[in-house]
Design a protein around this motif. Structure first.
Motif, PDB file in Angstrom:
ATOM      1  N   PHE A   1      -2.766   7.026   3.777  1.00  0.00           N
ATOM      2  CA  PHE A   1      -3.197   8.245   2.679  1.00  0.00           C
ATOM      3  C   PHE A   1      -1.876   9.143   2.429  1.00  0.00           C
ATOM      4  N   LEU A   2      -0.768   9.194   3.268  1.00  0.00           N
ATOM      5  CA  LEU A   2       0.082  10.153   3.122  1.00  0.00           C
ATOM      6  C   LEU A   2       1.582   9.414   2.811  1.00  0.00           C
ATOM      7  N   GLY A   3       1.471   8.361   2.066  1.00  0.00           N
ATOM      8  CA  GLY A   3       2.696   7.799   1.619  1.00  0.00           C
ATOM      9  C   GLY A   3       3.665   6.916   2.570  1.00  0.00           C
ATOM     10  N   GLY A   4       3.217   7.017   3.743  1.00  0.00           N
ATOM     11  CA  GLY A   4       4.151   6.098   4.680  1.00  0.00           C
ATOM     12  C   GLY A   4       5.300   7.072   4.740  1.00  0.00           C
TER      13      GLY A   4
ATOM     14  N   ILE B   1       0.810  -1.405   0.090  1.00  0.00           N
ATOM     15  CA  ILE B   1       0.018   0.060  -0.024  1.00  0.00           C
ATOM     16  C   ILE B   1       0.918   1.424   0.094  1.00  0.00           C
ATOM     17  N   VAL B   2       1.968   1.158   0.813  1.00  0.00           N
ATOM     18  CA  VAL B   2       2.938   2.430   0.752  1.00  0.00           C
ATOM     19  C   VAL B   2       3.554   2.452  -0.619  1.00  0.00           C
ATOM     20  N   GLU B   3       4.007   1.425  -0.997  1.00  0.00           N
ATOM     21  CA  GLU B   3       4.479   1.348  -2.376  1.00  0.00           C
ATOM     22  C   GLU B   3       3.822   2.031  -3.534  1.00  0.00           C
ATOM     23  N   ALA B   4       2.509   1.673  -3.218  1.00  0.00           N
ATOM     24  CA  ALA B   4       1.648   1.990  -4.549  1.00  0.00           C
ATOM     25  C   ALA B   4       1.272   3.563  -4.557  1.00  0.00           C
ATOM     26  N   GLN B   5       2.154   4.316  -3.474  1.00  0.00           N
ATOM     27  CA  GLN B   5       1.734   5.682  -3.346  1.00  0.00           C
ATOM     28  C   GLN B   5       3.031   6.356  -3.662  1.00  0.00           C
ATOM     29  N   ARG B   6       3.935   5.751  -4.355  1.00  0.00           N
ATOM     30  CA  ARG B   6       5.105   6.514  -5.019  1.00  0.00           C
ATOM     31  C   ARG B   6       5.014   7.557  -5.710  1.00  0.00           C
TER      32      ARG B   6
ATOM     33  N   TRP C   1       0.176  10.375  -3.470  1.00  0.00           N
ATOM     34  CA  TRP C   1      -0.443   9.812  -2.438  1.00  0.00           C
ATOM     35  C   TRP C   1      -2.126   9.630  -2.445  1.00  0.00           C
ATOM     36  N   PHE C   2      -2.462   8.499  -1.618  1.00  0.00           N
ATOM     37  CA  PHE C   2      -3.943   8.343  -1.640  1.00  0.00           C
ATOM     38  C   PHE C   2      -4.985   9.234  -1.157  1.00  0.00           C
ATOM     39  N   ILE C   3      -4.443  10.211  -0.492  1.00  0.00           N
ATOM     40  CA  ILE C   3      -4.982  11.480  -0.034  1.00  0.00           C
ATOM     41  C   ILE C   3      -5.681  12.219  -1.185  1.00  0.00           C
ATOM     42  N   PHE C   4      -5.034  12.164  -2.302  1.00  0.00           N
ATOM     43  CA  PHE C   4      -5.379  13.057  -3.295  1.00  0.00           C
ATOM     44  C   PHE C   4      -6.296  12.147  -4.240  1.00  0.00           C
ATOM     45  N   LEU C   5      -6.295  10.724  -4.302  1.00  0.00           N
ATOM     46  CA  LEU C   5      -6.918   9.940  -5.100  1.00  0.00           C
ATOM     47  C   LEU C   5      -8.130   9.549  -4.269  1.00  0.00           C
ATOM     48  N   GLN C   6      -8.290   9.515  -2.985  1.00  0.00           N
ATOM     49  CA  GLN C   6      -9.365   9.025  -2.120  1.00  0.00           C
ATOM     50  C   GLN C   6      -9.608  10.096  -1.197  1.00  0.00           C
ATOM     51  N   PRO C   7     -10.001  11.349  -1.477  1.00  0.00           N
ATOM     52  CA  PRO C   7     -10.288  12.450  -0.383  1.00  0.00           C
ATOM     53  C   PRO C   7     -11.478  12.135   0.290  1.00  0.00           C
ATOM     54  N   ILE C   8     -12.538  11.541  -0.208  1.00  0.00           N
ATOM     55  CA  ILE C   8     -13.793  11.101   0.460  1.00  0.00           C
ATOM     56  C   ILE C   8     -13.396  10.140   1.769  1.00  0.00           C
ATOM     57  N   ALA C   9     -12.604   9.074   1.103  1.00  0.00           N
ATOM     58  CA  ALA C   9     -12.095   7.969   2.126  1.00  0.00           C
ATOM     59  C   ALA C   9     -11.326   8.621   3.344  1.00  0.00           C
TER      60      ALA C   9
END
Length: 331
Positions: free
Chosen positions: A259-262, A182-187, A190-198
């Motif tokens: 959400f913040l790239g670890g 999950i951390v590697e996928a945010q290279r 970050w998921f905070i930009f792809l998943q703001p609702i989550a």
């Protein structure tokens, strides 16, 4: 010749495992001392109070003094309690709070248990903290403690559902439950930009699950004294709050991881430093929210979880599916 080699490997693995367990419990205990002081300092700053400033320089030894006080307080055991459940409750509530740290990727390759179902296992372990609250309330032979335990179950179970559904969007994007994956996928982003609702749903549900203001209805001292731990004293009482402050750091670490790239960040700082900067920043955010808004009513909390956050989590899941489909179609 093979048996001694296998035996020595088992001994080494056992020693390493025990050392990891000791490190985890030291981390949890230290975080509780630090965040007890930090909580008071942040509260004083936000609400224009003085805060701890007597014990030690700038009040830095206040948490140590509190710990010594709790260690020396009398252990009062009420009459008519279910003794085994009453004794086990504060111990069992501390175990899940400490166990989840084994699943956090602190740096690239620095994780105690990097299992393929890491996120699922983390949710499963953390959800077990509901039972000790109910055990403590039931075993105390007190209507206030029992009411507090029942409110805890209602609150935490209600918010676990939208939390898990909101995290399914991350699983869909990553294609894995492994925490390091999950951390590697945010290279790249970050998921905070792809998943703001989550991220918003997780932020609110984490406050509720961690018994943080303004959703700290587990305690609700103005209504039901001290909730399920009303009848506890000394270190038994302290274990409940030790778990609470361990969960506070855990919330910050989990938010940074999901959400913040670890540990990932610009190269001018070490990856380990980026990880802790993000985690402590999120802890500050959780404290800031808690000391800014007033405590909400119980019926409002439950209504908001079922009628607002749950539909919003389902909508986010639907939008994530459409987004993945469109992205693959464009490629």
């Amino acid at each position: 010749m093979l048996l001694p080699v296998i035996g020595s490997e088992l001994i080494v693995n056992l020693i390493v495992t025990l050392l990891c367990i000791v490190i985890l419990f030291l981390l949890v205990a230290t975080s509780a001392l630090v965040f007890t002081l930090g909580e008071r300092k942040v509260c004083a700053w936000i609400q224009v109070r003085i805060g701890p400033n007597r014990v030690g320089p700038w009040g830095l030894l206040q948490s140590t003094a509190d710990m010594l006080k709790l260690l020396t307080k009398e252990d009062i055991i009420p009459q008519g309690i279910d003794r085994w459940l009453w004794v086990l409750s504060p111990i069992l509530i501390f175990i899940p709070a400490a166990m989840v740290y084994a699943l956090y990727p602190f740096d690239d390759g620095v994780i105690f248990a990097d299992v393929n179902i890491g996120l699922f296992l983390l949710i499963a372990i953390s959800s077990q903290s509901v039972l000790p609250f109910l055990m403590g309330g039931y075993a105390s032979n007190s209507k206030y403690a029992m009411l507090g335990g029942m409110r805890t179950v209602a609150q935490m179970l209600s918010y676990e559902v939208p939390m898990v559904i909101s995290l399914m969007g991350i699983i869909m994007l990553t294609g894995s439950l492994k925490m390091s994956a999950i951390v590697e996928a945010q290279r790249e982003i970050w998921f905070i930009f792809l998943q703001p609702i989550a991220f918003f749903i997780f932020l609110v549900t984490a406050l509720v699950e961690g018994n943080r203001p303004p959703f700290n209805m587990v305690e609700g001292e103005s209504e039901i004294i001290a909730g399920p731990f009303t009848e506890y004293t000394g270190m038994r009482w302290a274990l409940f709050f030790l778990a609470e402050f361990a969960n506070l750091l855990s919330m910050g670490i989990l938010t940074a991881t999901l959400f913040l790239g670890g540990w990932q960040g610009p190269d001018f700082l070490p990856t380990q430093l980026w990880f802790w900067i993000k985690a402590f920043l999120m802890v500050l955010v959780y404290q800031w929210i808690g000391w800014t808004f007033p405590r909400t009513r119980m019926d409002t909390i439950l209504s908001f979880g079922w009628k607002v956050l749950l539909p919003l989590a389902l909508v986010n899941l639907l939008l994530t599916g459409f987004g993945i489909y469109i992205f693959k179609w464009l490629l």
